[in-house]
Scaffold this motif. Structure first.
Motif, short mmCIF file in Angstrom:
data_model
loop_
_atom_site.label_atom_id
_atom_site.label_comp_id
_atom_site.label_asym_id
_atom_site.label_seq_id
_atom_site.Cartn_x
_atom_site.Cartn_y
_atom_site.Cartn_z
N ALA A 148 0.82 -1.21 0.00
CA ALA A 148 0.00 0.00 0.00
C ALA A 148 0.85 1.27 0.00
CB ALA A 148 -0.93 0.02 1.22
N GLY A 149 1.99 1.24 0.72
CA GLY A 149 2.84 2.41 0.82
C GLY A 149 2.64 3.16 2.13
N LYS A 150 3.67 3.91 2.57
CA LYS A 150 3.64 4.59 3.86
C LYS A 150 2.48 5.59 3.98
CE LYS A 150 8.46 4.50 5.41
NZ LYS A 150 9.63 5.33 5.78
N GLU A 151 2.21 6.29 2.89
CA GLU A 151 1.22 7.37 2.97
C GLU A 151 -0.16 6.88 3.35
OE1 GLU A 151 3.24 6.79 0.47
OE2 GLU A 151 4.70 8.41 0.73
N VAL A 152 -0.50 5.69 2.95
CA VAL A 152 -1.83 5.15 3.24
C VAL A 152 -1.75 3.87 4.06
CG1 VAL A 152 -2.97 6.20 1.25
CG2 VAL A 152 -1.90 3.96 1.01
N ALA A 153 -0.63 3.68 4.78
CA ALA A 153 -0.43 2.43 5.52
C ALA A 153 -1.53 2.19 6.54
CB ALA A 153 0.94 2.45 6.20
N GLY A 154 -1.86 3.24 7.31
CA GLY A 154 -2.91 3.09 8.32
C GLY A 154 -4.26 2.82 7.70
N THR A 155 -4.59 3.57 6.64
CA THR A 155 -5.88 3.38 5.98
C THR A 155 -5.98 2.00 5.36
OG1 THR A 155 -6.00 5.75 5.48
CG2 THR A 155 -7.43 4.30 4.21
N ALA A 156 -4.90 1.54 4.70
CA ALA A 156 -4.90 0.22 4.08
C ALA A 156 -5.01 -0.88 5.13
CB ALA A 156 -3.64 0.03 3.24
N SER A 157 -4.29 -0.71 6.26
CA SER A 157 -4.36 -1.70 7.33
C SER A 157 -5.77 -1.78 7.90
CB SER A 157 -3.36 -1.35 8.44
OG SER A 157 -2.04 -1.44 8.00
N GLY A 158 -6.37 -0.60 8.13
CA GLY A 158 -7.73 -0.58 8.64
C GLY A 158 -8.72 -1.18 7.67
N PHE A 159 -8.57 -0.83 6.39
CA PHE A 159 -9.46 -1.37 5.35
C PHE A 159 -9.38 -2.90 5.32
CE2 PHE A 159 -9.98 -2.70 0.86
CZ PHE A 159 -11.30 -2.29 0.66
N ASN A 160 -8.15 -3.43 5.37
CA ASN A 160 -8.01 -4.88 5.34
C ASN A 160 -8.46 -5.53 6.63
OD1 ASN A 160 -6.88 -4.53 2.78
ND2 ASN A 160 -5.51 -6.26 3.09
N GLN A 161 -8.34 -4.82 7.75
CA GLN A 161 -8.88 -5.36 9.00
C GLN A 161 -10.38 -5.60 8.90
OE1 GLN A 161 -7.56 -4.80 13.23
NE2 GLN A 161 -6.98 -2.83 12.36
N SER A 162 -11.07 -4.74 8.16
CA SER A 162 -12.50 -4.94 7.97
C SER A 162 -12.76 -6.28 7.29
CB SER A 162 -13.10 -3.79 7.14
OG SER A 162 -13.02 -2.58 7.84
N PHE A 163 -11.99 -6.60 6.26
CA PHE A 163 -12.09 -7.90 5.61
C PHE A 163 -11.80 -9.02 6.63
CE2 PHE A 163 -11.73 -5.55 1.69
CZ PHE A 163 -12.32 -6.36 0.72
N TYR A 164 -10.68 -8.85 7.36
CA TYR A 164 -10.24 -9.89 8.28
C TYR A 164 -11.33 -10.23 9.29
CZ TYR A 164 -5.54 -8.40 6.73
OH TYR A 164 -4.44 -8.05 6.01
N PHE A 165 -11.86 -9.19 9.91
CA PHE A 165 -12.75 -9.44 11.03
C PHE A 165 -14.18 -9.74 10.60
CE2 PHE A 165 -9.25 -7.07 13.16
CZ PHE A 165 -8.79 -8.15 13.88
N PHE A 166 -14.56 -9.33 9.40
CA PHE A 166 -15.81 -9.85 8.87
C PHE A 166 -15.69 -11.35 8.62
CE2 PHE A 166 -17.37 -5.49 7.65
CZ PHE A 166 -18.54 -5.58 8.40
N GLY A 167 -14.46 -11.80 8.30
CA GLY A 167 -14.21 -13.23 8.21
C GLY A 167 -14.47 -13.93 9.52
N VAL A 168 -14.04 -13.31 10.62
CA VAL A 168 -14.30 -13.87 11.95
C VAL A 168 -15.80 -13.89 12.24
CG1 VAL A 168 -13.86 -13.62 14.42
CG2 VAL A 168 -12.08 -13.02 12.77
N VAL A 169 -16.47 -12.77 11.90
CA VAL A 169 -17.92 -12.66 12.15
C VAL A 169 -18.67 -13.76 11.43
CG1 VAL A 169 -19.94 -11.20 11.74
CG2 VAL A 169 -17.84 -10.19 12.61
N VAL A 170 -18.23 -14.12 10.24
CA VAL A 170 -18.90 -15.19 9.46
C VAL A 170 -18.49 -16.57 9.95
CG1 VAL A 170 -19.06 -16.26 7.18
CG2 VAL A 170 -19.19 -13.77 7.40
#
Length: 409
Positions: free
Chosen positions: A338-360
């Motif tokens: 993703a790159g440094k400039e959007v590292a936090g946003t990309a990590s958060g965005f992917n966390q949504s995928f990750y934890f919706f996986g847990v929810v399912v």
């Protein structure tokens, strides 16, 4: 101040981030050791157990992308301290609720507040560590999560057994506050100054950039299956060992601790393998981790009450080493593509995928146990999900331009 990546204080920062994850993770990982007590007291089905365990992660999934923006825009230290304070407070309140849905509601709120932590610490690690050491540092930082799981497995069940599960849950919430206090005292901000902070409208542009990144999306789908399988494994391991091997809850909780210890070793080891043996490459290592964890989950599904205990220990350790130990490499992978400039946003965005996986997957796992009356099909499904995860990583394009550094300078 010299570049943070050459400053020796980065090791203090790493210790702070590690400790933060230890104490904040006790909150979420106190739930599996308490499930035998909660399930019995409330008369829950295995499907309801899945809903209970996934509620915290549902809260994270709802706001992880926004949490990533907060890390990019509002300051790491400020947001982590606020997030951990609210997480701990809501966890303590959840422990006092008398109904299942009351507990779930406050766990969702706790998860929402916790969603800032991982994107923030990912971004902090990017600023403080060179890319050739980053996966190792990320792995060490993430072992704090396993440290929290181990701590929960050791202190929470005895409290629940000798007193009440609510006391153990309350203690977990208070320990979350300790993590925030350590961050307040020891963390130094080094990211861009406030005049670089993003307005919410600029964050929307960041989101568009992240969403249009094919590699970020592929790693998001990978995480949906990989992290979903990881957390379903951790959520049901104690209940499974109690039912299949007739182990007492304290002994079964030690296996939960073993999974976290081996996961911690895995996060550091895989990070070192990626940084050193593979010259900073993440993709191949990340694929191997998913394939090996799938094999381990498959074997777990065919264990019987006559299986030697040493073999159970070996299999649980193997799954912990891979299914739980992947995040050092994985989080480095996502922040780098993703790159440094959007590292936090990309990590958060992917966390949504990750934890919706847990929810399912946690309720799906419980539903399969209720439906078939056995764990076999559920473990086989998690094994399949691990194999599917490796398939998504196969199509990620990795930038292989890595620069050697002096690790201990």
């Amino acid at each position: 101040m010299n570049s943070p990546q050459n400053n020796r204080y980065r090791w203090v920062i790493l210790g702070t981030l590690f400790s933060l994850h230890v104490f904040t993770s006790v909150g979420q990982f106190s739930i599996p050791p308490l499930l035998p007590f909660i399930k019995k007291e409330m008369g829950l089905s295995y499907t309801q157990v899945g809903l209970f365990t996934s509620s915290y992660f549902f809260g994270i999934a709802l706001t992880a992308t926004l949490g990533g923006w907060a890390a990019d825009s509002l300051g790491i230290r400020r947001m982590v301290v606020l997030g951990t304070f609210l997480t701990g407070m809501f966890t303590v309140i959840a422990s006092r609720m008398s109904s299942l849905w009351g507990i779930i509601s406050f766990l969702v709120l706790a998860g929402i507040c916790y969603s800032i932590v991982t994107p923030s610490t990912n971004k902090a690690t990017m600023y403080w560590f060179h890319e050739r050491l980053r996966a190792t540092a990320m792995g060490i930082k993430q072992t704090g999560i396993n440290g929290g799981g181990l701590l929960a497995s050791l202190i929470i069940p005895p409290i629940a057994l000798n007193f009440n599960w609510r006391y153990g849950f309350s203690l977990a919430g208070l320990l979350v506050l300790v993590g925030g206090l350590l961050m307040l005292v020891f963390y130094r901000e080094v990211e861009p100054s406030p005049h670089h902070q993003m307005a919410l409208r600029e964050w929307k542009q960041q989101i568009k950039k992240v969403v249009s990144d094919r590699n970020v999306l592929l790693l998001g789908f990978d995480g949906f299956f990989r992290v979903g399988a990881q957390n379903a494994f951790l959520a049901y391991l104690i209940l499974y060992l109690q039912r299949i091997l007739q182990l007492p809850v304290i002994t079964a909780s030690l296996f939960f601790g073993l999974a976290h210890v081996s996961g911690a070793l895995g996060r550091i080891t895989w990070g070192l393998v990626s940084d050193r043996a593979f010259g900073g490459r993440r993709k191949e290592v990340y694929i191997y981790i998913a394939l090996i964890s799938g094999i381990g989950l498959f074997i777990l599904g065919i264990l019987t009450p006559t299986t030697p205990i040493w073999l159970v220990i070996l299999i649980v350790a193997l799954i912990g080493f891979t299914a739980v130990g992947h995040q050092g490499v994985g989080l480095s992978f996502i922040t780098e593509v993703a790159g440094k400039e959007v590292a936090g946003t990309a990590s958060g965005f992917n966390q949504s995928f990750y934890f919706f996986g847990v929810v399912v997957m946690a309720p799906l796992f419980g539903f399969m146990v209720d439906l078939f009356g056995t764990y076999t099909q559920a473990w086989m499904t998690l094994a399949l999900f691990s194999f599917i995860a490796s398939g998504f990583v196969f199509f990620v394009k990795e930038d292989l331009k890595k620069v050697p550094i002096n690790v201990f300078s």
